[in-house]
Design an enzyme around this catalytic site. Structure first.
Site, PDB file in Angstrom:
ATOM      1  N   SER A  74      37.640  32.256  70.930  1.00  0.00           N
ATOM      2  CA  SER A  74      39.159  31.673  71.528  1.00  0.00           C
ATOM      3  C   SER A  74      39.400  31.716  73.076  1.00  0.00           C
ATOM      4  CB  SER A  74      40.495  32.597  71.145  1.00  0.00           C
ATOM      5  OG  SER A  74      41.142  32.883  69.869  1.00  0.00           O
TER       6      SER A  74
HETATM    7  N1  SAH Z   1      37.522  35.572  66.255  1.00  0.00           N
HETATM    8  C1  SAH Z   1      37.036  34.524  66.545  1.00  0.00           C
HETATM    9  C2  SAH Z   1      38.136  32.963  66.798  1.00  0.00           C
HETATM   10  C3  SAH Z   1      37.919  32.462  65.144  1.00  0.00           C
HETATM   11  S1  SAH Z   1      38.421  30.880  65.038  1.00  0.00           S
HETATM   12  C4  SAH Z   1      35.814  35.018  67.748  1.00  0.00           C
HETATM   13  O1  SAH Z   1      35.528  35.484  68.077  1.00  0.00           O
HETATM   14  O2  SAH Z   1      35.470  33.245  67.504  1.00  0.00           O
HETATM   15  C5  SAH Z   1      39.354  31.142  63.829  1.00  0.00           C
HETATM   16  C6  SAH Z   1      37.856  31.419  62.413  1.00  0.00           C
HETATM   17  O3  SAH Z   1      38.985  31.417  61.410  1.00  0.00           O
HETATM   18  C7  SAH Z   1      37.045  29.648  61.898  1.00  0.00           C
HETATM   19  O4  SAH Z   1      36.165  30.726  62.479  1.00  0.00           O
HETATM   20  C8  SAH Z   1      37.913  30.077  61.216  1.00  0.00           C
HETATM   21  O5  SAH Z   1      36.847  29.672  60.317  1.00  0.00           O
HETATM   22  C9  SAH Z   1      38.768  31.214  60.409  1.00  0.00           C
HETATM   23  N2  SAH Z   1      39.582  30.762  59.152  1.00  0.00           N
HETATM   24  C10 SAH Z   1      40.450  29.920  58.867  1.00  0.00           C
HETATM   25  N3  SAH Z   1      41.132  29.618  57.784  1.00  0.00           N
HETATM   26  C11 SAH Z   1      40.463  31.346  57.086  1.00  0.00           C
HETATM   27  C12 SAH Z   1      41.188  32.172  55.978  1.00  0.00           C
HETATM   28  N4  SAH Z   1      42.027  31.751  55.226  1.00  0.00           N
HETATM   29  N5  SAH Z   1      40.683  33.171  55.741  1.00  0.00           N
HETATM   30  C13 SAH Z   1      39.285  33.794  56.649  1.00  0.00           C
HETATM   31  N6  SAH Z   1      38.960  32.855  57.982  1.00  0.00           N
HETATM   32  C14 SAH Z   1      39.485  31.980  58.774  1.00  0.00           C
END
Ligand code: SAH
Length: 221
Positions: A74
């Site tokens: 993000s």
């Molecule tokens: N917090 C992260 C940003 C992540 S982007 C950082 O600091 O880098 C969102 C993430 O959510 C992605 O990696 C995606 O694979 C994950 N995601 C999507 N659906 C999900 C689910 N049902 N359960 C767990 N993770 C999920």
């Protein structure tokens, strides 16, 4: 000789520190985040170590960046805003859904007692776990799994932060939020809003904070 010794004994001088400082001033404080604990944590976490090597020099820019598998880390301001809204305390146990690179988890790790983070793409879960371990964030536990289910064994949580967007607030996450706890979560499909949810003895309160754009929360099986 002394200079040589200093260079060798301090091989990890962080050349990105000025960029990080500028990011905090121009993108985060300028937009109104003012919790000094949150700001200190963001100053400490080396964001450039959480992005792909080819993007290291863009790590402190004012936007999200790709981290592989169609996912993104993000925008720094959004990480700061969500962290501030969560009002994390040193005794808190926090759940994160969407580990991604592990960056948000690292920021939380400096503020909370413990962080549990779930990532549905197992390759990302494993690389984030390795990265957090090697950087010494040893109060973070990562698992590959479906965040819709939460993490029952460690519930209830003082705070829950979701960094991918479901169409509606997952019921099991609400259930696993402690009374007095706070949840920060983007909700919606094309149009999403960031919600702050609080739970007290009388029930649940929802407050809409800002429009946002997150990757969708993937439905598990
Ligand atoms: N917090 C992260 C940003 C992540 S982007 C950082 O600091 O880098 C969102 C993430 O959510 C992605 O990696 C995606 O694979 C994950 N995601 C999507 N659906 C999900 C689910 N049902 N359960 C767990 N993770 C999920």
């Amino acid at each position: 000789m002394l200079l040589l010794f200093l260079l060798i004994s301090n091989p990890v001088k962080d050349v990105y520190e000025p960029s990080r400082q500028r990011m905090v001033e121009e993108q985060i404080i300028a937009r109104g985040v003012n919790d000094s604990l949150v700001i200190d944590a963001i100053i400490k976490v080396k964001r450039h170590l959480f992005v792909p090597k080819t993007l290291t020099s863009s790590a402190y820019e004012d936007h999200p960046l790709p981290i592989g598998y169609g996912q993104t880390i993000s925008q720094p301001y959004i990480v700061a805003l969500m962290t501030e809204l969560l009002e994390v305390e040193k005794t808190h146990k926090v759940l994160e859904v969407g580990t991604g690179s592990g960056y948000q988890a690292a920021v939380l790790a400096l503020l909370a007692d413990s962080v549990f983070s779930i990532e549905i793409i197992s390759e990302l879960a494993h690389s984030a776990e390795k990265r957090l371990d090697s950087l010494g964030y040893n109060n973070v536990t990562v698992k590959a799994g479906d965040g819709y289910k939460g993490w029952k064994e460690h519930a209830p949580f003082d705070g829950i932060i979701v960094t991918c967007a479901p169409d509606e607030v997952p019921a099991l996450l609400l259930e696993q939020l402690d009374t007095g706890g706070r949840m920060v979560i983007p909700v919606g499909s094309y149009y999403q809003e960031l919600l702050l949810i609080t739970k007290d003895s009388t029930g649940i309160t929802e407050k809409s904070i800002v429009p946002v754009r997150f990757v969708p929360m993937i439905k598990g099986d």
